[in-house]
Scaffold this motif. Structure first.
Motif, short mmCIF file in Angstrom:
data_model
loop_
_atom_site.label_atom_id
_atom_site.label_comp_id
_atom_site.label_asym_id
_atom_site.label_seq_id
_atom_site.Cartn_x
_atom_site.Cartn_y
_atom_site.Cartn_z
N PRO A 78 35.61 41.11 70.87
CA PRO A 78 34.54 40.32 69.83
C PRO A 78 34.95 38.88 69.56
CG PRO A 78 35.48 41.57 67.95
CD PRO A 78 36.38 42.26 69.61
N HIS A 79 33.77 38.08 69.20
CA HIS A 79 34.07 36.79 68.96
C HIS A 79 34.15 36.54 67.79
CE1 HIS A 79 32.51 32.23 69.85
NE2 HIS A 79 32.86 32.31 68.59
N ARG A 80 35.48 35.51 68.14
CA ARG A 80 36.52 35.06 66.99
C ARG A 80 36.74 33.40 66.79
NH1 ARG A 80 40.25 38.40 64.78
NH2 ARG A 80 39.94 40.85 66.20
N TYR A 81 36.90 33.21 65.67
CA TYR A 81 37.38 31.52 65.59
C TYR A 81 38.14 30.87 65.09
CZ TYR A 81 32.28 31.97 64.64
OH TYR A 81 30.20 31.97 64.88
N VAL A 82 38.79 29.18 66.33
CA VAL A 82 39.88 29.48 65.21
C VAL A 82 40.33 28.97 64.40
CG1 VAL A 82 41.61 27.45 66.13
CG2 VAL A 82 40.39 28.46 68.03
N SER A 83 39.22 28.60 63.61
CA SER A 83 39.53 28.35 62.19
C SER A 83 39.68 29.35 60.81
CB SER A 83 38.36 27.29 61.20
OG SER A 83 37.28 28.70 61.39
N ASP A 84 39.67 30.28 62.20
CA ASP A 84 39.66 32.06 61.00
C ASP A 84 41.48 31.94 61.31
OD1 ASP A 84 37.17 32.54 60.38
OD2 ASP A 84 36.53 33.69 61.42
N LEU A 85 41.92 31.80 62.38
CA LEU A 85 43.26 32.05 62.43
C LEU A 85 44.51 31.01 62.14
CD1 LEU A 85 42.92 33.17 65.83
CD2 LEU A 85 42.73 34.71 64.31
N HIS A 86 43.95 29.42 61.90
CA HIS A 86 44.65 27.95 61.68
C HIS A 86 43.42 27.34 60.68
CE1 HIS A 86 46.78 29.93 64.92
NE2 HIS A 86 46.81 29.63 65.89
#
Length: 417
Positions: A78-86
C-alpha cells in the motif's frame, strides 16, 4: 565514512516507482524494531508530481493503486508517505537526478528507475561520492553491471542490489535447513509456473518498458529471473551450465485500458535446465503468458537431497515429515544466528536489505547482496537468454566474463558499453 551511529544516512530515491511503497514499508519495519538508519532527503522522478505523491500526507496528487492485487507481491504494497516515516525532514523533490546530485543533499542513492537507466544513474552517483543501492536487476547487461562494480571499487564506495529474496524469511530458513543437513546433500532443484496475474497478455506491472529489449533487457528470465537465480544459487550453490529455450507467446500486450497496447519484443516464456558445480541438476520454467488456468509447481521450490526433500517450506526425511522450515529455524537455531539473520526480530526483507546497506556504509564492508552478487545473478539470468539465442548450453562463467554475449550485443551497443 558515515555511520548510522553518528547521524542517519541521507538517502535520495531516484524513480518514484510502483516498488517504492515496499521500500517505505521496509523503513517502517526498521523503525518498529528500533532501527532508524536513514532520512529520505530527496525524491526524484521524471514527473515532479510522481515525487510529490510520496512526499507529504495531504499534499500532491492522489496515490496510484498498487500495481499488483497480490498483497504478498511487493508491487502490492500500500501507498505510504515519507512524512509519516520522517516527520523531522521534508525531502526535496527533483525531476532530474543530475540536479539532485548537484544539490549535494544525499549521502546515498536508492535507484528504482527502469533498469535501462541503472548504470547511468549509478555511475554518476558513485562519481559524485554517493553509495548506491539498485533495485533488481542490478543493470541492463552484464557489462553494465561490471562497470558499476568497478567504479564502486575505484572510489571505495558501497554498491549493492536490492535483492529482497536473499533476505526473506523463507529463503533464510531454507538455507538453515540445508546447512543443518536435514535433507542431506542437494541433488535436484525443481520450480516453475505458467500464467498468473499478468497472463495471458497484460502489460506487466503496467510498465510497457518491460516488454522492450533495449529498455528491459529480457522478459521473465531477467525481470524476475534474477530473483530466482539468486535464490537457487544461495540455496544450491553455483550453477556451471544452463541450457534453455525461450518463446514469445503473446506478441501484443494490453493494459487495463484495452486500447493501450505494446508490441512485445521479449520472451514471455522460458524453460531452463542447469548443472550445478556440486553435481546436482535442476529445472525451472516461467511464463507471463498462458491462456486458461494457471499451472505449475505450487510448492515451489522443490529440493531433493540424498536424505530427504523440501517442498515449498515443508521438510521431509526418509521416514516422514520433519516440519516447516521457518518454524524449525525459529525453534532450533541458536539465538545468535537468529539475531544475525533477523536483527531485532526484523523480518521485512526490504527493511533487512536497507539495514545491510547502511551497515556496509558504516563499516566499509560489502553487503550480502553486493554488486558482485548482482553481476552473478545477471550472468545466470542472461545465460537463459544467451542459451536460447545460441541454440545450445552455455557456461555461466562465460556469460559473466563476456565471452558469451550474443543476445546482449544489441543492448551493449545501444548504451555504448
Amino acid at each position: 565514512m558515515i555511520s548510522p551511529t553518528d547521524r542517519p544516512i541521507r538517502l535520495g530515491i531516484v524513480g518514484c516507482a510502483r516498488i517504492l511503497p515496499a521500500h517505505l514499508r521496509g523503513i517502517a519495519g526498521l523503525q518498529a524494531v528500533g532501527f532508524d538508519p536513514v532520512r529520505i532527503t530527496a525524491l526524484c522522478a521524471r514527473r515532479i508530481d510522481d515525487a510529490v505523491m510520496f512526499r507529504l500526507r495531504g499534499e500532491g496528487p492522489p496515490p496510484r493503486s498498487p500495481a499488483s492485487s497480490n498483497e504478498m507481491d511487493p508491487l502490492g504494497a500500500p501507498h505510504r508517505y515519507v512524512s509519516d516515516l520522517h516527520p523531522d525532514v521534508l525531502p526535496e523533490v527533483f525531476d532530474d537526478w543530475r540536479s539532485m546530485l548537484d544539490a549535494d543533499v544525499v549521502d546515498a542513492v536508492l535507484v528504482l528507475a527502469p533498469v535501462g537507466l541503472h548504470h547511468e544513474i549509478a555511475l554518476a552517483a558513485l562519481s559524485a561520492g554517493k553509495h548506491v543501492l539498485l533495485e533488481k536487476p542490478f543493470a541492463i547487461s552484464v557489462r553494465a553491471g561490471h562497470a558499476i562494480a568497478a567504479e564502486a571499487r575505484r572510489r571505495g564506495l558501497v554498491a549493492g542490489v536490492a535483492e529482497n529474496i536473499r533476505y526473506s524469511t523463507r529463503t533464510r530458513a531454507l538455507r538453515w535447513v540445508l546447512d543443518e543437513g536435514l535433507v542431506g546433500t542437494p541433488q535436484l532443484w525443481l520450480s516453475g509456473g505458467v500464467g498468473g496475474e499478468w497472463a495471458p497478455d497484460r502489460i506487466v506491472a503496467h510498465t510497457s518498458w518491460r516488454h522492450r529489449k533495449i529498455e528491459g533487457g529480457g522478459g521473465p528470465a531477467l525481470d524476475h529471473g534474477v530473483h530466482l537465480m539468486h535464490q537457487i544459487r544461495y540455496l544450491m550453490g553455483p550453477i556451471e551450465e544452463i541450457s534453455a529455450l525461450t518463446k514469445i507467446l503473446e506478441p501484443v500486450r494490453r493494459d487495463d485500458d484495452p486500447t493501450a497496447t505494446v508490441v512485445n519484443e521479449l520472451e514471455d516464456l522460458y524453460l531452463a535446465q542447469f548443472r550445478f558445480a556440486g553435481g546436482a541438476v535442476g529445472s525451472t520454467f516461467s511464463s507471463w503468458a498462458g491462456r486458461g488456468e494457471r499451472s505449475g509447481l505450487d510448492a515451489s521450490p522443490v529440493i531433493y537431497g540424498d536424505a530427504g526433500s523440501i517442498k515449498g517450506a515443508e521438510v521431509s526425511g526418509d521416514t516422514g515429515p520433519i516440519g516447516n522450515a521457518t518454524e524449525l529455524l525459529t525453534a532450533k537455531a541458536p539465538p545468535s544466528l537468529q539475531e544475525t539473520l533477523f536483527p531485532g526480530g526484523l523480518t521485512d526483507a526490504f527493511g533487512l536489505e536497507l539495514l545491510d546497506f547502511t551497515r556496509a556504509i558504516a563499516t566499509g564492508s560489502q553487503m550480502e547482496a553486493s554488486a558482485d552478487e548482482g553481476i552473478t545473478d545477471l550472468a545466470m539470468a542472461y545465460a537463459i537468454l544467451e542459451s536460447s539465442f545460441a541454440g545450445g548450453p552455455v557456461r555461466v562463467d562465460d556469460v559473466r566474463s563476456g565471452v558469451v554475449a550474443g543476445y546482449q550485443a544489441e543492448i551493449d551497443q545501444h548504451y555504448g558499453l
